[in-house]
Write an enzyme that holds these catalytic residues in place. Structure first.
Site, PDB file in Angstrom:
ATOM      1  N   ARG A 145       0.864  -1.178   0.000  1.00 50.05           N
ATOM      2  CA  ARG A 145       0.000   0.000   0.000  1.00 50.05           C
ATOM      3  C   ARG A 145       0.906   1.236   0.000  1.00 50.05           C
ATOM      4  O   ARG A 145       2.052   1.182   0.431  1.00 50.05           O
ATOM      5  CB  ARG A 145      -0.891   0.027   1.240  1.00 50.05           C
ATOM      6  CG  ARG A 145      -1.865  -1.147   1.368  1.00 50.05           C
ATOM      7  CD  ARG A 145      -2.678  -1.021   2.644  1.00 50.05           C
ATOM      8  NE  ARG A 145      -3.669  -2.079   2.777  1.00 50.05           N
ATOM      9  CZ  ARG A 145      -3.493  -3.201   3.453  1.00 50.05           C
ATOM     10  NH1 ARG A 145      -2.326  -3.411   4.082  1.00 50.05           N
ATOM     11  NH2 ARG A 145      -4.438  -4.108   3.541  1.00 50.05           N
ATOM     12  N   LYS A 169      -2.809  -1.923   7.672  1.00 48.72           N
ATOM     13  CA  LYS A 169      -4.009  -1.431   8.339  1.00 48.72           C
ATOM     14  C   LYS A 169      -4.144  -2.064   9.721  1.00 48.72           C
ATOM     15  O   LYS A 169      -3.792  -3.224   9.930  1.00 48.72           O
ATOM     16  CB  LYS A 169      -5.247  -1.748   7.500  1.00 48.72           C
ATOM     17  CG  LYS A 169      -5.333  -0.928   6.217  1.00 48.72           C
ATOM     18  CD  LYS A 169      -6.620  -1.207   5.465  1.00 48.72           C
ATOM     19  CE  LYS A 169      -6.741  -0.330   4.231  1.00 48.72           C
ATOM     20  NZ  LYS A 169      -7.985  -0.594   3.474  1.00 48.72           N
ATOM     21  N   HIS A 238      -1.753   2.768  -6.335  1.00 51.87           N
ATOM     22  CA  HIS A 238      -2.434   1.520  -5.998  1.00 51.87           C
ATOM     23  C   HIS A 238      -2.528   0.585  -7.205  1.00 51.87           C
ATOM     24  O   HIS A 238      -2.730  -0.621  -7.040  1.00 51.87           O
ATOM     25  CB  HIS A 238      -3.830   1.821  -5.444  1.00 51.87           C
ATOM     26  CG  HIS A 238      -4.216   0.935  -4.299  1.00 51.87           C
ATOM     27  ND1 HIS A 238      -3.512   0.902  -3.112  1.00 51.87           N
ATOM     28  CD2 HIS A 238      -5.214   0.038  -4.168  1.00 51.87           C
ATOM     29  CE1 HIS A 238      -4.086   0.029  -2.290  1.00 51.87           C
ATOM     30  NE2 HIS A 238      -5.107  -0.519  -2.901  1.00 51.87           N
ATOM     31  N   ARG A 241      -0.004  -2.074  -6.878  1.00 52.96           N
ATOM     32  CA  ARG A 241      -0.423  -3.119  -5.932  1.00 52.96           C
ATOM     33  C   ARG A 241      -1.413  -4.071  -6.611  1.00 52.96           C
ATOM     34  O   ARG A 241      -1.307  -5.299  -6.480  1.00 52.96           O
ATOM     35  CB  ARG A 241      -1.041  -2.472  -4.701  1.00 52.96           C
ATOM     36  CG  ARG A 241      -1.614  -3.436  -3.657  1.00 52.96           C
ATOM     37  CD  ARG A 241      -1.973  -2.653  -2.401  1.00 52.96           C
ATOM     38  NE  ARG A 241      -2.907  -3.334  -1.523  1.00 52.96           N
ATOM     39  CZ  ARG A 241      -2.559  -4.167  -0.540  1.00 52.96           C
ATOM     40  NH1 ARG A 241      -1.276  -4.448  -0.351  1.00 52.96           N
ATOM     41  NH2 ARG A 241      -3.469  -4.718   0.242  1.00 52.96           N
ATOM     42  N   HIS A 264      -4.499  -8.787   3.476  1.00 58.93           N
ATOM     43  CA  HIS A 264      -5.957  -8.708   3.592  1.00 58.93           C
ATOM     44  C   HIS A 264      -6.429  -9.542   4.781  1.00 58.93           C
ATOM     45  O   HIS A 264      -6.029 -10.694   4.934  1.00 58.93           O
ATOM     46  CB  HIS A 264      -6.630  -9.243   2.327  1.00 58.93           C
ATOM     47  CG  HIS A 264      -6.529  -8.310   1.154  1.00 58.93           C
ATOM     48  ND1 HIS A 264      -6.693  -8.716  -0.165  1.00 58.93           N
ATOM     49  CD2 HIS A 264      -6.289  -6.971   1.097  1.00 58.93           C
ATOM     50  CE1 HIS A 264      -6.564  -7.684  -0.965  1.00 58.93           C
ATOM     51  NE2 HIS A 264      -6.315  -6.616  -0.233  1.00 58.93           N
ATOM     52  N   TYR A 273      -9.514 -10.236  -7.391  1.00 63.18           N
ATOM     53  CA  TYR A 273      -8.489 -10.456  -8.399  1.00 63.18           C
ATOM     54  C   TYR A 273      -8.760 -11.716  -9.213  1.00 63.18           C
ATOM     55  O   TYR A 273      -8.245 -11.853 -10.326  1.00 63.18           O
ATOM     56  CB  TYR A 273      -7.104 -10.519  -7.739  1.00 63.18           C
ATOM     57  CG  TYR A 273      -6.754  -9.207  -7.087  1.00 63.18           C
ATOM     58  CD1 TYR A 273      -6.474  -8.084  -7.857  1.00 63.18           C
ATOM     59  CD2 TYR A 273      -6.756  -9.059  -5.697  1.00 63.18           C
ATOM     60  CE1 TYR A 273      -6.190  -6.862  -7.266  1.00 63.18           C
ATOM     61  CE2 TYR A 273      -6.472  -7.844  -5.102  1.00 63.18           C
ATOM     62  CZ  TYR A 273      -6.188  -6.748  -5.893  1.00 63.18           C
ATOM     63  OH  TYR A 273      -5.921  -5.539  -5.305  1.00 63.18           O
TER      64      TYR A 273
END
Length: 296
Positions: A145, A169, A238, A241, A264, A273
């Site tokens: 990120r 995150k 992004h 990524r 994630h 994806y």
């Protein structure tokens, strides 16, 4: 301290969310007060929250934006009922509007090669070019990120092992692989960094004045880099990524591994994806299969 301030302090101190995320929660709760004519939040009922959602939708706000605000309100009321003695949670039973899932924009493998190789060799005195190449190679190599890239410190790198530790995150850390081209680019950049960086920063990527690079600076440099490489599309950080995730998934088929590398929390986030991969396969089929090709 009022209820909203208590909740925001909880998000920052206990859940350790970023200042940017806490500010977003604050905006959503301020908006709720406006949508309900300033009535005390403790007195709101289900009909009030439903009415607020209707007002948002009448302003042509996207379903995903409305869902995000409802999520903020729901989190506040869960906290208020648990910690502050609120008797009623007016968000109970309310469902957010369904939003169509937008597939992320990505770069093809050829476009990534053009982007990363299109600016030529690094000259002996070109520190910014060396830094940019190291940044963008690392982006694509490791699926970072933007916040993870700018937050990277020297002690997070283990170039001998070909890996880096990043903080994502929720302040969660993970180890990501660093590819050979990114390792080579980093080895070129780090000697440039040494005289440039201020003594009080451990940041891997610094600006001309020696301080940690900002996310906005990275965005601007990537735009300039894409123009120099001759790409005829807008490129934002992004996208590298997304490209990493899609290309690794196409090559390996290992969704769990991609989930781990991206950081994630849920595999459902990574599954987008697989849809991108299917789009690619469908396009190839349409172009190649005798029964799929349109008659000229």
């Amino acid at each position: 301290m009022n209820a909203v301030a208590s909740y925001l302090q909880h998000l920052a101190a206990e859940r350790r969310l970023s200042p940017h995320t806490v500010a977003a929660y604050q905006r959503d709760l301020t908006n709720l007060a406006k949508l309900t004519a300033g009535r005390p939040l403790a007195q709101l009922e289900v009909s009030d929250i439903r009415g607020a959602i209707i007002k948002l939708r009448s302003r042509n706000l996207s379903a995903s934006s409305v869902a995000r605000q409802l999520s903020s309100w729901r989190g506040f009321y869960a906290f208020a009922c648990r910690r502050l003695g609120y008797a009623n949670n007016p968000c109970t039973g309310l469902r957010p509007p369904k939003a169509a899932k937008a597939l992320p924009q990505i770069l093809s493998p050829d476009a990534c090669t053009q982007l990363l190789d299109g600016s030529g060799q690094v000259a002996a005195d070109d520190a910014l070019l060396a830094r940019d190449r190291a940044m963008f190679e690392l982006f694509y190599s490791s699926g970072l990120r933007l916040s993870e890239l700018v937050g990277l410190d020297l002690h997070d790198l283990n170039l001998q092992a070909g890996e880096a530790q990043v903080t994502g995150k929720g302040n969660k850390t993970r180890i990501v692989p660093v590819g050979q081209k990114a390792l080579t680019a980093m080895a070129v950049w780090l000697p440039f960094r040494l005289p440039l960086a201020r003594a009080d920063t451990a940041a891997v990527f610094v600006g001309q004045h020696g301080a940690r690079l900002t996310p906005r600076s990275v965005q601007l440099r990537l735009n300039r880099w894409a123009l120099r490489a001759g790409l005829n599309q807008h490129v934002h950080p992004h996208m590298l990524r997304h490209a990493f995730a899609t290309h690794v998934l196409q090559s390996s088929g290992d969704l769990r591994a991609v989930q781990e590398m991206l950081g994630h929390a849920s595999i459902s986030t990574t599954q987008v994806y697989t849809h991108l991969d299917w789009q690619h396969l469908a396009k190839v089929y349409d172009q190649a299969h005798p029964r799929a090709r349109k008659k000229s």
